[in-house]
Motif scaffolding. Structure first.
Motif, PDB file in Angstrom:
ATOM      1  N   LYS A  15      32.275  66.494  32.352  1.00  0.00           N
ATOM      2  CA  LYS A  15      31.946  65.376  33.243  1.00  0.00           C
ATOM      3  C   LYS A  15      32.648  65.520  34.580  1.00  0.00           C
ATOM      4  O   LYS A  15      33.860  65.698  34.644  1.00  0.00           O
ATOM      5  CB  LYS A  15      32.335  64.045  32.601  1.00  0.00           C
ATOM      6  N   GLN A  16      31.875  65.441  35.648  1.00  0.00           N
ATOM      7  CA  GLN A  16      32.422  65.437  36.990  1.00  0.00           C
ATOM      8  C   GLN A  16      32.847  64.015  37.326  1.00  0.00           C
ATOM      9  O   GLN A  16      32.013  63.128  37.460  1.00  0.00           O
ATOM     10  CB  GLN A  16      31.376  65.928  37.995  1.00  0.00           C
ATOM     11  N   ILE A  17      34.156  63.772  37.444  1.00  0.00           N
ATOM     12  CA  ILE A  17      34.632  62.393  37.614  1.00  0.00           C
ATOM     13  C   ILE A  17      34.939  62.040  39.065  1.00  0.00           C
ATOM     14  O   ILE A  17      34.976  60.870  39.423  1.00  0.00           O
ATOM     15  CB  ILE A  17      35.863  62.112  36.726  1.00  0.00           C
ATOM     16  N   LEU A  18      35.173  63.055  39.904  1.00  0.00           N
ATOM     17  CA  LEU A  18      35.307  62.850  41.346  1.00  0.00           C
ATOM     18  C   LEU A  18      34.521  63.947  42.046  1.00  0.00           C
ATOM     19  O   LEU A  18      34.624  65.120  41.672  1.00  0.00           O
ATOM     20  CB  LEU A  18      36.773  62.887  41.787  1.00  0.00           C
ATOM     21  N   ARG A  19      33.756  63.552  43.071  1.00  0.00           N
ATOM     22  CA  ARG A  19      32.871  64.502  43.749  1.00  0.00           C
ATOM     23  C   ARG A  19      33.099  64.464  45.258  1.00  0.00           C
ATOM     24  O   ARG A  19      32.671  63.527  45.930  1.00  0.00           O
ATOM     25  CB  ARG A  19      31.399  64.162  43.463  1.00  0.00           C
ATOM     26  N   ASP A  20      33.800  65.441  45.765  1.00  0.00           N
ATOM     27  CA  ASP A  20      33.924  65.654  47.205  1.00  0.00           C
ATOM     28  C   ASP A  20      34.303  64.370  47.950  1.00  0.00           C
ATOM     29  O   ASP A  20      33.653  63.971  48.921  1.00  0.00           O
ATOM     30  CB  ASP A  20      32.607  66.219  47.747  1.00  0.00           C
ATOM     31  N   VAL A  21      35.375  63.730  47.489  1.00  0.00           N
ATOM     32  CA  VAL A  21      35.825  62.457  48.082  1.00  0.00           C
ATOM     33  C   VAL A  21      36.717  62.721  49.290  1.00  0.00           C
ATOM     34  O   VAL A  21      37.695  63.463  49.198  1.00  0.00           O
ATOM     35  CB  VAL A  21      36.591  61.614  47.040  1.00  0.00           C
ATOM     36  N   SER A  22      36.387  62.106  50.403  1.00  0.00           N
ATOM     37  CA  SER A  22      37.202  62.208  51.610  1.00  0.00           C
ATOM     38  C   SER A  22      37.515  60.807  52.128  1.00  0.00           C
ATOM     39  O   SER A  22      36.630  59.953  52.196  1.00  0.00           O
ATOM     40  CB  SER A  22      36.479  63.017  52.690  1.00  0.00           C
ATOM     41  N   LEU A  23      38.772  60.574  52.471  1.00  0.00           N
ATOM     42  CA  LEU A  23      39.250  59.270  52.934  1.00  0.00           C
ATOM     43  C   LEU A  23      40.353  59.461  53.963  1.00  0.00           C
ATOM     44  O   LEU A  23      41.073  60.463  53.929  1.00  0.00           O
ATOM     45  CB  LEU A  23      39.818  58.456  51.761  1.00  0.00           C
ATOM     46  N   ASP A  24      40.494  58.487  54.850  1.00  0.00           N
ATOM     47  CA  ASP A  24      41.615  58.440  55.790  1.00  0.00           C
ATOM     48  C   ASP A  24      42.069  56.979  55.848  1.00  0.00           C
ATOM     49  O   ASP A  24      41.407  56.137  56.437  1.00  0.00           O
ATOM     50  CB  ASP A  24      41.181  58.936  57.174  1.00  0.00           C
ATOM     51  N   MET A  25      43.206  56.692  55.189  1.00  0.00           N
ATOM     52  CA  MET A  25      43.661  55.307  55.030  1.00  0.00           C
ATOM     53  C   MET A  25      45.026  55.122  55.662  1.00  0.00           C
ATOM     54  O   MET A  25      45.929  55.928  55.466  1.00  0.00           O
ATOM     55  CB  MET A  25      43.704  54.952  53.536  1.00  0.00           C
ATOM     56  N   LYS A  26      45.166  54.035  56.406  1.00  0.00           N
ATOM     57  CA  LYS A  26      46.369  53.810  57.202  1.00  0.00           C
ATOM     58  C   LYS A  26      47.194  52.628  56.673  1.00  0.00           C
ATOM     59  O   LYS A  26      46.638  51.701  56.073  1.00  0.00           O
ATOM     60  CB  LYS A  26      45.984  53.577  58.661  1.00  0.00           C
TER      61      LYS A  26
END
Length: 214
Positions: A15-26
């Motif tokens: 099972k692929q549980i995360l797929r190419d996740v990109s974030l920028d959180m401040k």
């Protein structure tokens, strides 16, 4: 100062549980994550915190790389589904044990954290005798007691009565004002509407579209 994810992916068995996740959180903001059970919210928190290794991608905090410059985020408070506290210890004893791992706060800060979530610091009941709501409150207390830079809360108002919900919402607002970076996963739309500066939808391990300002 940002917490940055670049192309983060993770597979467990078939099972692929995360797929190419990109974030920028401040810092000084609340980022909300909505999705069904099994959508990847909890796994995303585990990956971003360092509690779970990723298969590909990179995660940075303050310009340093997770799993290269440090193994877990160095200033982190986290609430996941299972708090893992000791059933035969009181609330204060549990916090004392956890605080002893870093040694950066004393009893005053522990008592303050318990009071902020609506618990009596010197309650003699052990954790195993706590109600669901009390267990949720102490899980949040352990996450905030050291005033961490990053706070990750998975369903923080789950199991709380209306008064408890209001107390925890107020606390999240206080931590945001203090300058903490807060990640919030919740099924409660009102939590998102009231607390989150930005909301992401997550499904099948993917972030669906950009965050939506509230």
């Amino acid at each position: 100062m940002s917490l940055i994810a670049q192309g983060v992916s993770k597979r467990i068995k078939d099972k692929q549980i995360l797929r190419d996740v990109s974030l920028d959180m401040k810092p000084g903001a609340v980022y909300g994550f909505c999705g069904r059970n099994g959508s990847g919210k909890t796994m995303l928190f585990r990956a971003l915190s360092g509690l779970m290794r990723i298969d590909s991608g990179k995660i940075y905090w303050k310009g340093q790389e997770l799993h290269k410059d440090f193994s877990v985020l160095p200033s982190l408070g986290i609430v996941l589904e299972h708090a893992g506290l000791y059933p035969n210890m009181t609330g204060l004893e549990n916090l004392s044990y956890l605080a002893g791992l870093k040694g950066i706060i004393g009893k005053d800060e522990m008592c303050e954290a318990l009071e902020r979530v609506g618990l009596e610091p010197y309650d003699k009941r052990v954790y195993g005798k706590y109600s669901m709501g009390m267990k949720q409150r102490i899980a949040i207390a352990q996450a905030i007691m050291e005033r961490p830079d990053v706070i990750m809360l998975d369903e923080p108002t789950n199991g709380l009565d209306e008064a408890g919900v209001q107390e925890i919402r107020a606390l999240i607002g206080q931590e945001r004002k203090r300058g903490a970076l807060i990640l919030l996963a919740s099924h409660n739309k009102e939590d998102m509407n009231l607390l989150a500066d930005c909301v992401y939808q997550i499904a099948d391990g993917c972030l669906k579209g950009k965050g939506v300002d509230q």
